[in-house]
Design a protein around this motif. Structure first.
Motif, PDB file in Angstrom:
ATOM      1  N   GLN A 110     119.627  64.489   3.255  1.00 62.03           N
ATOM      2  CA  GLN A 110     119.887  64.265   4.670  1.00 62.03           C
ATOM      3  C   GLN A 110     119.419  62.861   5.036  1.00 62.03           C
ATOM      4  OE1 GLN A 110     121.408  66.558   6.736  1.00 62.03           O
ATOM      5  NE2 GLN A 110     121.704  67.671   4.824  1.00 62.03           N
ATOM      6  N   HIS A 111     120.054  62.257   6.022  1.00 61.29           N
ATOM      7  CA  HIS A 111     119.681  60.907   6.441  1.00 61.29           C
ATOM      8  C   HIS A 111     118.230  60.836   6.904  1.00 61.29           C
ATOM      9  CE1 HIS A 111     123.863  58.939   7.010  1.00 61.29           C
ATOM     10  NE2 HIS A 111     123.899  59.828   6.049  1.00 61.29           N
ATOM     11  N   GLY A 112     117.692  61.948   7.396  1.00 56.90           N
ATOM     12  CA  GLY A 112     116.323  61.983   7.901  1.00 56.90           C
ATOM     13  C   GLY A 112     115.269  62.283   6.849  1.00 56.90           C
ATOM     14  N   THR A 113     115.658  62.348   5.574  1.00 61.48           N
ATOM     15  CA  THR A 113     114.698  62.629   4.501  1.00 61.48           C
ATOM     16  C   THR A 113     113.662  61.510   4.415  1.00 61.48           C
ATOM     17  OG1 THR A 113     116.355  63.842   3.237  1.00 61.48           O
ATOM     18  CG2 THR A 113     114.469  63.002   1.999  1.00 61.48           C
ATOM     19  N   ILE A 114     112.392  61.901   4.403  1.00 55.11           N
ATOM     20  CA  ILE A 114     111.295  60.939   4.304  1.00 55.11           C
ATOM     21  C   ILE A 114     111.182  60.463   2.851  1.00 55.11           C
ATOM     22  CG2 ILE A 114     108.807  60.597   4.586  1.00 55.11           C
ATOM     23  CD1 ILE A 114     110.243  61.081   7.242  1.00 55.11           C
ATOM     24  N   LEU A 115     111.060  59.163   2.681  1.00 60.93           N
ATOM     25  CA  LEU A 115     111.007  58.577   1.340  1.00 60.93           C
ATOM     26  C   LEU A 115     109.604  58.571   0.754  1.00 60.93           C
ATOM     27  CD1 LEU A 115     113.359  55.531   1.958  1.00 60.93           C
ATOM     28  CD2 LEU A 115     113.939  57.773   1.010  1.00 60.93           C
ATOM     29  N   CYS A 116     109.571  58.552  -0.582  1.00 60.17           N
ATOM     30  CA  CYS A 116     108.320  58.457  -1.333  1.00 60.17           C
ATOM     31  C   CYS A 116     108.328  57.170  -2.151  1.00 60.17           C
ATOM     32  CB  CYS A 116     108.186  59.641  -2.300  1.00 60.17           C
ATOM     33  SG  CYS A 116     108.120  61.239  -1.496  1.00 60.17           S
ATOM     34  N   GLU A 117     107.177  56.744  -2.566  1.00 60.62           N
ATOM     35  CA  GLU A 117     107.036  55.564  -3.418  1.00 60.62           C
ATOM     36  C   GLU A 117     108.007  55.646  -4.603  1.00 60.62           C
ATOM     37  OE1 GLU A 117     105.734  52.026  -4.933  1.00 60.62           O
ATOM     38  OE2 GLU A 117     104.862  52.864  -3.106  1.00 60.62           O
ATOM     39  N   GLY A 118     108.759  54.564  -4.813  1.00 64.18           N
ATOM     40  CA  GLY A 118     109.656  54.485  -5.966  1.00 64.18           C
ATOM     41  C   GLY A 118     111.019  55.122  -5.792  1.00 64.18           C
ATOM     42  N   ASP A 119     111.300  55.733  -4.642  1.00 59.45           N
ATOM     43  CA  ASP A 119     112.619  56.358  -4.435  1.00 59.45           C
ATOM     44  C   ASP A 119     113.732  55.316  -4.491  1.00 59.45           C
ATOM     45  OD1 ASP A 119     111.807  58.993  -4.218  1.00 59.45           O
ATOM     46  OD2 ASP A 119     111.897  59.056  -2.026  1.00 59.45           O
ATOM     47  N   ARG A 120     114.896  55.744  -4.971  1.00 62.34           N
ATOM     48  CA  ARG A 120     116.093  54.893  -4.964  1.00 62.34           C
ATOM     49  C   ARG A 120     117.111  55.569  -4.050  1.00 62.34           C
ATOM     50  NH1 ARG A 120     118.551  54.953 -10.276  1.00 62.34           N
ATOM     51  NH2 ARG A 120     119.707  56.714  -9.483  1.00 62.34           N
ATOM     52  N   VAL A 121     117.344  54.980  -2.894  1.00 62.00           N
ATOM     53  CA  VAL A 121     118.305  55.513  -1.927  1.00 62.00           C
ATOM     54  C   VAL A 121     119.687  54.997  -2.317  1.00 62.00           C
ATOM     55  CG1 VAL A 121     118.995  55.628   0.500  1.00 62.00           C
ATOM     56  CG2 VAL A 121     116.559  55.536  -0.110  1.00 62.00           C
ATOM     57  N   GLU A 122     120.628  55.909  -2.489  1.00 62.11           N
ATOM     58  CA  GLU A 122     121.991  55.562  -2.888  1.00 62.11           C
ATOM     59  C   GLU A 122     122.936  55.822  -1.725  1.00 62.11           C
ATOM     60  OE1 GLU A 122     120.930  57.086  -7.378  1.00 62.11           O
ATOM     61  OE2 GLU A 122     121.893  58.430  -5.936  1.00 62.11           O
ATOM     62  N   ILE A 123     123.757  54.841  -1.418  1.00 64.80           N
ATOM     63  CA  ILE A 123     124.764  54.974  -0.367  1.00 64.80           C
ATOM     64  C   ILE A 123     126.061  55.347  -1.065  1.00 64.80           C
ATOM     65  CG2 ILE A 123     125.981  53.837   1.524  1.00 64.80           C
ATOM     66  CD1 ILE A 123     123.638  51.697   1.386  1.00 64.80           C
ATOM     67  N   TYR A 124     126.594  56.534  -0.765  1.00 62.59           N
ATOM     68  CA  TYR A 124     127.801  57.017  -1.437  1.00 62.59           C
ATOM     69  C   TYR A 124     129.057  56.629  -0.664  1.00 62.59           C
ATOM     70  CZ  TYR A 124     124.445  59.851  -4.009  1.00 62.59           C
ATOM     71  OH  TYR A 124     123.395  60.269  -4.780  1.00 62.59           O
ATOM     72  N   ARG A 125     130.061  56.204  -1.424  1.00 55.77           N
ATOM     73  CA  ARG A 125     131.370  55.906  -0.829  1.00 55.77           C
ATOM     74  C   ARG A 125     132.136  57.214  -0.675  1.00 55.77           C
ATOM     75  NH1 ARG A 125     134.419  53.280  -4.552  1.00 55.77           N
ATOM     76  NH2 ARG A 125     132.912  53.676  -6.171  1.00 55.77           N
TER      77      ARG A 125
END
Length: 104
Positions: free
Chosen positions: A64-79
């Motif tokens: 979900q867009h509101g997911t809280i990130l953690c150290e080292g996460d890689r956020v991927e934007i999907y087409r």
């Protein structure tokens, strides 16, 4: 002397068939996936990204867009998918049947 605010390191990535961009950024704890995309400024480079429609993931898992990130996460934007996967499989199966029929 001021207290330095703790930050976490994350990556934001967006891939096109011919190009991929990755931004490594430092964000405050509690940053969401959407906020990270906005902070990365990748949207400025690729105006086709619309966070109202593009899905996000972390290491290949949809989030979900509101997911809280953690150290080292890689956020991927999907087409968005250009072809429905079920329709694509049907089309390939039909082509395969045609080829097999022609060989007999």
């Amino acid at each position: 002397m001021g207290v330095r605010e703790h930050k976490i390191e994350i990556e934001v990535v967006y891939a096109l068939p011919e190009n991929q961009i990755m931004r490594r950024i430092s964000v405050p704890p509690g940053t969401t996936a959407r906020q990270a995309v906005e902070l990365s400024a990748i949207i400025d480079l690729f105006p086709e990204i619309d966070l109202a429609h593009n899905k996000l993931g972390i290491f290949g898992r949809l989030v979900q867009h509101g997911t809280i990130l953690c150290e080292g996460d890689r956020v991927e934007i999907y087409r968005p998918l250009m072809v429905d996967p079920k329709e694509s499989r049907r089309r390939r199966a039909k082509e395969f049947k045609s080829i097999r029929k022609a060989e007999t």
